[in-house]
Design an enzyme around this catalytic site. Structure first.
Site, PDB file in Angstrom:
ATOM      1  N   SER A  66       0.867  -1.185   0.000  1.00 29.88           N
ATOM      2  CA  SER A  66       0.000   0.000   0.000  1.00 29.88           C
ATOM      3  C   SER A  66       0.895   1.224   0.000  1.00 29.88           C
ATOM      4  O   SER A  66       2.069   1.140   0.392  1.00 29.88           O
ATOM      5  CB  SER A  66      -0.863   0.000   1.269  1.00 29.88           C
ATOM      6  OG  SER A  66      -1.396   1.287   1.515  1.00 29.88           O
ATOM      7  N   TYR A  87      -2.799  -1.125  10.342  1.00 35.15           N
ATOM      8  CA  TYR A  87      -2.700  -1.309   8.889  1.00 35.15           C
ATOM      9  C   TYR A  87      -1.358  -0.800   8.365  1.00 35.15           C
ATOM     10  O   TYR A  87      -0.669  -1.489   7.610  1.00 35.15           O
ATOM     11  CB  TYR A  87      -3.851  -0.558   8.215  1.00 35.15           C
ATOM     12  CG  TYR A  87      -3.949  -0.735   6.736  1.00 35.15           C
ATOM     13  CD1 TYR A  87      -3.417   0.207   5.863  1.00 35.15           C
ATOM     14  CD2 TYR A  87      -4.597  -1.844   6.195  1.00 35.15           C
ATOM     15  CE1 TYR A  87      -3.525   0.046   4.498  1.00 35.15           C
ATOM     16  CE2 TYR A  87      -4.708  -2.002   4.823  1.00 35.15           C
ATOM     17  CZ  TYR A  87      -4.174  -1.046   3.982  1.00 35.15           C
ATOM     18  OH  TYR A  87      -4.271  -1.212   2.620  1.00 35.15           O
TER      19      TYR A  87
HETATM   20  P1  NAP Z   1     -11.594  -5.692   0.187  1.00 33.38           P
HETATM   21  O1  NAP Z   1     -12.514  -5.149  -0.837  1.00 33.38           O
HETATM   22  O2  NAP Z   1     -11.881  -5.522   1.634  1.00 33.38           O
HETATM   23  O3  NAP Z   1     -11.306  -7.264  -0.108  1.00 33.38           O
HETATM   24  C1  NAP Z   1     -10.436  -7.946   0.749  1.00 33.38           C
HETATM   25  C2  NAP Z   1     -10.522  -9.409   0.400  1.00 33.38           C
HETATM   26  O4  NAP Z   1      -9.701 -10.154   1.310  1.00 33.38           O
HETATM   27  C3  NAP Z   1     -11.945  -9.948   0.551  1.00 33.38           C
HETATM   28  O5  NAP Z   1     -12.191 -10.909  -0.448  1.00 33.38           O
HETATM   29  C4  NAP Z   1     -11.877 -10.620   1.911  1.00 33.38           C
HETATM   30  O6  NAP Z   1     -12.813 -11.663   2.039  1.00 33.38           O
HETATM   31  C5  NAP Z   1     -10.484 -11.197   1.879  1.00 33.38           C
HETATM   32  N1  NAP Z   1      -9.999 -11.556   3.219  1.00 33.38           N
HETATM   33  C6  NAP Z   1      -9.939 -10.764   4.312  1.00 33.38           C
HETATM   34  N2  NAP Z   1      -9.406 -11.434   5.346  1.00 33.38           N
HETATM   35  C7  NAP Z   1      -9.117 -12.691   4.896  1.00 33.38           C
HETATM   36  C8  NAP Z   1      -8.546 -13.850   5.493  1.00 33.38           C
HETATM   37  N3  NAP Z   1      -8.177 -13.874   6.776  1.00 33.38           N
HETATM   38  N4  NAP Z   1      -8.407 -14.964   4.733  1.00 33.38           N
HETATM   39  C9  NAP Z   1      -8.788 -14.958   3.434  1.00 33.38           C
HETATM   40  N5  NAP Z   1      -9.344 -13.891   2.804  1.00 33.38           N
HETATM   41  C10 NAP Z   1      -9.495 -12.776   3.543  1.00 33.38           C
HETATM   42  O7  NAP Z   1     -10.149  -5.042  -0.034  1.00 33.38           O
HETATM   43  P2  NAP Z   1      -9.508  -4.408  -1.352  1.00 33.38           P
HETATM   44  O8  NAP Z   1      -9.716  -2.948  -1.353  1.00 33.38           O
HETATM   45  O9  NAP Z   1      -9.872  -5.227  -2.538  1.00 33.38           O
HETATM   46  O10 NAP Z   1      -7.964  -4.645  -0.983  1.00 33.38           O
HETATM   47  C11 NAP Z   1      -7.297  -5.838  -1.340  1.00 33.38           C
HETATM   48  C12 NAP Z   1      -5.869  -5.704  -0.864  1.00 33.38           C
HETATM   49  O11 NAP Z   1      -5.343  -4.476  -1.370  1.00 33.38           O
HETATM   50  C13 NAP Z   1      -5.751  -5.608   0.655  1.00 33.38           C
HETATM   51  O12 NAP Z   1      -4.556  -6.237   1.067  1.00 33.38           O
HETATM   52  C14 NAP Z   1      -5.645  -4.098   0.909  1.00 33.38           C
HETATM   53  O13 NAP Z   1      -4.961  -3.813   2.110  1.00 33.38           O
HETATM   54  C15 NAP Z   1      -4.850  -3.681  -0.281  1.00 33.38           C
HETATM   55  N6  NAP Z   1      -4.968  -2.273  -0.643  1.00 33.38           N
HETATM   56  C16 NAP Z   1      -6.194  -1.718  -0.874  1.00 33.38           C
HETATM   57  C17 NAP Z   1      -6.251  -0.367  -1.265  1.00 33.38           C
HETATM   58  C18 NAP Z   1      -7.533   0.342  -1.539  1.00 33.38           C
HETATM   59  O14 NAP Z   1      -7.508   1.587  -1.592  1.00 33.38           O
HETATM   60  N7  NAP Z   1      -8.636  -0.348  -1.695  1.00 33.38           N
HETATM   61  C19 NAP Z   1      -5.080   0.363  -1.421  1.00 33.38           C
HETATM   62  C20 NAP Z   1      -3.856  -0.238  -1.120  1.00 33.38           C
HETATM   63  C21 NAP Z   1      -3.812  -1.566  -0.757  1.00 33.38           C
HETATM   64  P3  NAP Z   1     -14.023 -11.557   3.101  1.00 33.38           P
HETATM   65  O15 NAP Z   1     -15.203 -11.208   2.297  1.00 33.38           O
HETATM   66  O16 NAP Z   1     -14.071 -12.930   3.697  1.00 33.38           O
HETATM   67  O17 NAP Z   1     -13.674 -10.512   4.119  1.00 33.38           O
HETATM   68  C1  GCO Z   2      -7.387   4.440   4.617  1.00 31.67           C
HETATM   69  C2  GCO Z   2      -7.499   3.639   3.341  1.00 31.67           C
HETATM   70  C3  GCO Z   2      -6.118   3.305   2.810  1.00 31.67           C
HETATM   71  C4  GCO Z   2      -6.227   2.411   1.619  1.00 31.67           C
HETATM   72  C5  GCO Z   2      -4.910   2.119   1.029  1.00 31.67           C
HETATM   73  C6  GCO Z   2      -4.192   3.339   0.556  1.00 31.67           C
HETATM   74  O1  GCO Z   2      -8.244   4.282   5.488  1.00 31.67           O
HETATM   75  O2  GCO Z   2      -6.437   5.232   4.690  1.00 31.67           O
HETATM   76  O3  GCO Z   2      -8.253   2.472   3.539  1.00 31.67           O
HETATM   77  O4  GCO Z   2      -5.343   2.734   3.806  1.00 31.67           O
HETATM   78  O5  GCO Z   2      -6.819   1.213   1.953  1.00 31.67           O
HETATM   79  O6  GCO Z   2      -4.116   1.337   1.816  1.00 31.67           O
HETATM   80  O7  GCO Z   2      -3.108   2.903  -0.216  1.00 31.67           O
END
Ligand code: NAP
Ligand code: GCO
Length: 272
Positions: free
Chosen positions: A152, A165
């Site tokens: 991230s 986080y």
């Molecule tokens: P999301 O919409 O919350 O999806 C997360 C996924 O992970 C869901 O399918 C969830 O399934 C699964 N999961 C959570 N805990 C788990 C566990 N213990 N075992 C197996 N599966 C699990 O998140 P997202 O936005 O797509 O983010 C995906 C990844 O990208 C994460 O690592 C997040 O930190 C990272 N990220 C996101 C952003 C952003 O802005 N969205 C930015 C930077 C990084 P359930 O339905 O079972 O919870």
């Molecule tokens: C927050 C957001 C971010 C994004 C992502 C940014 O609450 O600041 O959820 O943390 O998930 O990680 O890169």
């Protein structure tokens, strides 16, 4: 005579098996779709069968045969069972692992319980460790492997209310570099993707329309901090994921590729 560079071949994932954790929706689903469209077979996991069933239907509608299995990435026994089921189903072990599964908790640090902090660290940092340990032996046996940890921009920056986080994602950046260091000699490349702010269910609370119909202040803040003035979408991560999963990145190792629209480079738009 040097072989002519063939982009089709270099970026192809034909014949490869990719395991994407938490790929039932959001970023994981988008990345798995992209890897499939580049030729990979797809395995994925989630904690709930109903999510897996829904996701398999969505993949099928896109013409993708993806097999999902129930497994919590923090439970070693369940991950072992996942690997056994993948071997039974595909007759091989993953060539590509995408550690995507993750959660966030937004709680002021002094109000955050140790249990809340531990749960985020467990899923976002210990989970990828468990998954990598499960996949690396098969990659060593095959003589190649790609591990992509979804870090991230919070691997580099902090902000109020997300202590667990940010600590986890900072640690995941360093775990990425350590796997590179320990297994680069086995022809395993371990890199990270550091998304900026991406429009998924995880960030939906930060984009909610306010009772007066105005945009969420955080939504406006992020757009002002991003040069292109918008949130990222899961689609923005597809190309970077295919690059890091393919032969095109065979000499890229221990790198975090920030896919953030330039937010980490930009001081932010001046208030008008
Ligand atoms: P999301 O919409 O919350 O999806 C997360 C996924 O992970 C869901 O399918 C969830 O399934 C699964 N999961 C959570 N805990 C788990 C566990 N213990 N075992 C197996 N599966 C699990 O998140 P997202 O936005 O797509 O983010 C995906 C990844 O990208 C994460 O690592 C997040 O930190 C990272 N990220 C996101 C952003 C952003 O802005 N969205 C930015 C930077 C990084 P359930 O339905 O079972 O919870
Ligand atoms: C927050 C957001 C971010 C994004 C992502 C940014 O609450 O600041 O959820 O943390 O998930 O990680 O890169």
């Amino acid at each position: 005579m040097e072989e002519r560079f063939d982009p089709q071949k270099s970026f192809s994932l034909e014949g490869k098996l990719a395991l994407v954790t938490g790929a039932t929706y959001g970023i994981g689903f988008a990345i798995a779709t992209a890897l499939a469209q580049a030729g990979a077979k797809i395995a994925f996991n989630d904690r709930r069968q109903e999510r897996i069933d829904e996701a398999e239907k969505k993949y099928k509608e896109l013409g993708i045969t993806a097999h999902g299995f129930v497994a919590d990435v923090t439970v070693e026994e369940q991950v072992k069972g996942l690997m056994d089921k993948i071997s039974e189903t595909f007759g091989t072990t993953p060539d590509i692992l995408v550690n995507n599964a993750g959660i966030i908790k937004r709680i002021p640090m002094l109000d955050m319980s140790v249990e809340d902090y531990r749960q985020v660290i467990d899923i976002d940092l210990v989970g990828p460790f468990i998954m990598a340990k499960a996949c690396i032996p098969g990659m060593i046996e095959k003589g190649h492997g790609k591990i992509i940890n979804i870090c991230s921009m919070m691997s580099e920056l902090g902000r109020e209310t997300i202590a667990g986080y940010t600590a986890a994602k900072g640690g995941l950046k360093m775990l990425t570099k350590n796997i590179c260091s320990e297994f680069g000699g086995a022809n395993i490349q371990c890199n990270g993707i550091g998304p900026g702010y991406i429009a998924t269910p995880q960030t939906a609370p930060l984009r909610e329309i306010q009772p007066d119909g105005s945009r969420h202040p955080f939504d406006q803040f992020i757009c002002a901090k991003t040069p292109v003035g918008r949130w990222g979408t899961p689609e923005d991560l597809k190309g970077p994921a295919v690059f890091l999963a393919s032969d095109a990145s065979n000499f890229v190792n221990g790198h975090i590729l920030y896919v953030d629209g330039g937010i980490l480079a930009y001081i932010g738009k001046q208030p008008q």
